[in-house]
Every structure is written in C-alpha cells, then in structure tokens.
Design an enzyme around this catalytic site. Structure first.
Site, PDB file in Angstrom:
ATOM      1  N   LYS A   1       0.842  -1.208   0.000  1.00 42.38           N
ATOM      2  CA  LYS A   1       0.000   0.000   0.000  1.00 42.38           C
ATOM      3  C   LYS A   1       0.877   1.259   0.000  1.00 42.38           C
ATOM      4  CE  LYS A   1      -0.237   0.001   4.979  1.00 42.38           C
ATOM      5  NZ  LYS A   1      -0.697  -0.857   6.053  1.00 42.38           N
TER       6      LYS A   1
ATOM      7  N   ARG B   1     -12.302  -0.257  12.339  1.00 46.74           N
ATOM      8  CA  ARG B   1     -12.158   0.455  11.069  1.00 46.74           C
ATOM      9  C   ARG B   1     -13.108  -0.198  10.086  1.00 46.74           C
ATOM     10  NH1 ARG B   1      -6.126   1.049   8.728  1.00 46.74           N
ATOM     11  NH2 ARG B   1      -6.249  -1.216   8.769  1.00 46.74           N
TER      12      ARG B   1
ATOM     13  N   TYR C   1      13.330  31.638   4.489  1.00 45.78           N
ATOM     14  CA  TYR C   1      12.135  32.481   4.653  1.00 45.78           C
ATOM     15  C   TYR C   1      11.921  32.847   6.116  1.00 45.78           C
ATOM     16  CZ  TYR C   1      10.468  31.436  -0.064  1.00 45.78           C
ATOM     17  OH  TYR C   1      10.329  31.332  -1.412  1.00 45.78           O
TER      18      TYR C   1
ATOM     19  N   MET D   1      10.032  24.950  -0.258  1.00 44.01           N
ATOM     20  CA  MET D   1       9.224  23.988  -0.996  1.00 44.01           C
ATOM     21  C   MET D   1      10.095  23.024  -1.824  1.00 44.01           C
ATOM     22  SD  MET D   1       5.841  25.026  -2.988  1.00 44.01           S
ATOM     23  CE  MET D   1       4.551  23.849  -3.266  1.00 44.01           C
TER      24      MET D   1
END
Ligand SMILES: *Cc1c(COP(=O)(O)O)cnc(C)c1O
Length: 381
Positions: free
Chosen positions: A38, A137, A270, A318
């Site tokens: 997964k 779940r 930043y 980023m």
C-alpha cells in the site's frame, strides 16, 4: 521521458529479496507471505516492487488498500492475486469485477452490490471476510453479525469466500501485547464460526510484520502473514527490537546546488528562519518539502550526511533546503545522503522515525514522484 530529477530514492532489490527470504525462514515453510504494498509500496514504487515480489520472490498474492493502486498494478502487468483491504467507495466496486481483484467483505450492502456486478459480467468475485476484533475500522463482529453475513453470502452465487482476516491495532507496541492477544481470541472464534458453517478457507491471516516476530501462536493458526516493513528492512516494534536480522535496502539522496559563507547577524531562509550566530558555511540542496519529506526533519535540524560527515539541516523551502557544512569539505554538484550510508556514518529510517516522532509508513509514504526511484540489482541499476 523526463529524467531531470533533483533527488533520488535508490533500492537494492537483491537486499529486498534477502530480507524476504529471512522473514520466510523465520516463520517457517507452513506459512506464506502476502507482501502489503500500500501507499506506493511505502514510497518504494508500486509496480516495480510488485514485480519483484511476483517474479523474484514468487509470491502468489499481494495486498494493498486503495483500489486505485490495485488497478495500477493490473495496468502495469501484475497478474498474481491482489487483495484490496481498504474500504472501496460503492461506485468503484465495478473495478473489482473488471480487474479480478479480491476484496475485503464485512457488510451486506457491498455483498449484494458486488454479487450483482459480478453476475452481470458472468464472473465470480473472491472475498476475504474481514473480522472486527478491535481496530474498529472495517470488519464484522464474530457471533450474530458474522452469522447473518455468512448466510447472506452463501446465497450469493457470484461471491466466493476464500479467506478471513483481521488486523491488530497495537501489535507494534510491545511483545505479547495484551490487546493483540484479546483480538486474536476473537479472530479464532470467527475462524471456527466460518469453518463450522461449511466454508473452506484458503487464506487465514492476521499478523503484520511486528506480530509476525512475536506472536507465534497467531502465525501458526494462519496460512499467511501480511508483511511489508520487515521486507523493506524496517522492523516496526516501537522499542526498536528486531530479531530477524533485516537490512534496510534504501538510499535517499539529493545534490548540493550552492555553498556559501554566512556571518553573525544574518539569517537563512524564509522568515529569517535560521539565525546565524557565528561564521558558518551553508550548502543549499536540491530537495524540499514538496518532494514529500517531513518538514520537521528539515526544519528541526534533522541529520544529513555530507562527505561522510553527519551534519544537520538548517531549514527548508518547498523545493530546496539548507544544511550546515561548516568545516566539512564539499562542493557544488556532489550528492548528500538523507537516508543511508556515507563512509562510516549512517542514517536509518529508525533514526528518522525517532527524530520526527512519526512512523515509517507516514514518512516514506509521502515521498513524491519527483524523487527518482532507482532499482539496483547485482547486475546494475
Ligand atoms: C499495512 C498493513 C499491513 C502490513 O504492515 P507491516 O507492519 O508493514 O508489515 C498488514 N495488514 C494491514 C491491514 C495493513 O494495513
């Protein structure tokens, strides 16, 4: 094809196979492994890892959670059995029929609908009954609810029950965790309820990697274990215990794009994020949080290897990040290692988990497609 990657995620495929074989030896030959791939196979890359398990480890079944990824596997040429363990939105159930996927079944709405879709297509869909034992779940509780579901499923000819499973909520917490033991008792009850109803179970499974290491009785009841972390060389016990002797098969790296001096009173990044208090040398890297790396690692002065020295991040943006290379020989263009070895120094996923207070699944599952996946075997990469 775009080959202009700013960073890489390199997998030693032979080591993955060695880990697989070690887990297999550890559990013995009466139990098979269903690799759980997964979340883009925990960031390792979906189809290449599936093919390695299918062709290099000869597994007969893979499991994942999102039907999206199961369909990607089929479209990528994976032909072995695939079990979709996660909940499937009702409007996507046709995909299970169309792509011959096995699904988790635990309630009647899906049972009736899949039966009808399978009937329309002239097919049978294989299902694994998912037992609710404590995760809350997905699952059906043993006893009357399971009884009713069994009766319904037996009347639906286009469904075939082939398996039963559950998932431990706490198996990573400790050896002999008492809640996992309670869950296993409920699971055993469900297994005998299903078998008593006349169904032959080809697949009985409840252990993930961690439970596989300590819960012998559970492994022995089962036909299969569902593992991935262990095969990827990462044992998921919260105390770091690892009895199998696994080795991490991954190296994650990026490149230096600038090296510069900074001086007291200046700042880096930043919002003037890192305040400089003494003369330092800083390297800028070609990797940032948009690549899926956990910001806390890069902003919280997490470790990184440069020229065989362990140093620290100073911050990130980023697409770029900053590391402290004061006193470390390095140059523009060279690679740095985020996870892996460099000379005598090493940073493991375990180190990263401790540092970030987050799990391997989270930290790796979010690594994005801009990080090149490179697959190496002894014949090359
Ligand atoms: C992720 C997952 C696994 C595999 O867990 P590992 O700890 O990586 O072995 C097994 N079963 C289910 C239901 C899962 O979601």
């Amino acid at each position: 094809m775009n080959q202009y990657y700013n960073s890489y995620f390199k997998v030693d495929m032979d080591q993955v196979i060695r880990n697989f074989n070690k887990v297999q030896n550890y559990i013995g030959s009466n139990t098979d492994i269903i690799p759980v791939i997964k979340g883009n196979c925990y960031g390792y890359g979906l189809v290449p890892m599936a093919k390695l398990f299918e062709e290099g480890c000869q597994v007969k079944m893979l499991a994942n959670a999102a039907i999206y990824e199961a369909v990607e596997l089929r479209q990528g040429g994976v032909t072995c059995d695939i079990l979709v363990m996660g909940g499937i939105p009702q409007h996507l159930l046709q995909g299970a029929v169309e792509y011959d996927l096995q699904i988790a079944l635990f309630e009647e709405v899906t049972a009736r609908r899949v039966h009808q879709l399978a009937k329309n297509a002239g097919k049978k869909v294989k299902v694994h009954l998912k037992i609710e034992t404590g995760m809350n779940r997905l699952g059906v509780r043993p006893g009357p609810a399971l009884h009713d579901l069994l009766n319904l499923v037996k009347s639906l000819d286009n469904l075939e029950v082939v398996g039963v499973y559950t998932h431990f909520a706490t198996s990573t917490a400790d050896y002999y965790d008492t809640f996992a033991v309670e869950q296993f008792e409920k699971f055993k009850e469900a297994v005998s309820q299903i078998e008593t109803s006349g169904i032959t179970l080809k697949y009985i499974h409840c252990c993930n990697s961690a439970a596989t290491t300590w819960y012998k009785e559970a492994v022995e009841l089962c036909t299969h274990v569902r593992s991935c972390s262990s095969i990827l060389g990462h044992m998921a016990m919260e105390d770091g215990r690892e009895p199998i002797g696994l080795i991490e098969p991954v190296e994650i790296g990026a490149y230096i794009t600038n090296v510069h001096d900074v001086y007291p009173g200046e700042s880096v990044g930043y919002s003037r994020y890192f305040k400089v208090t003494e003369p330092m040398k800083v390297a800028t890297l070609s990797i940032g949080f948009a690549d899926g790396f956990y910001p806390k690692w890069m902003r919280g002065q997490g470790p990184v290897l440069v020229s065989g020295h362990k140093t620290r991040f100073l911050g990130c943006c980023m697409d770029q990040s900053f590391v402290d290379v004061t006193g470390i020989p390095c140059e523009i263009g060279q690679k740095v290692i985020l996870i892996g070895r460099d000379g005598d120094q090493r940073i493991t996923t375990w180190d990263m988990e401790q540092f970030c207070e987050n799990t391997f699944e989270y930290l790796f599952g979010t690594i994005g497609p801009r990080v090149e996946r490179i697959y190496c075997t002894k014949t090359g990469c």
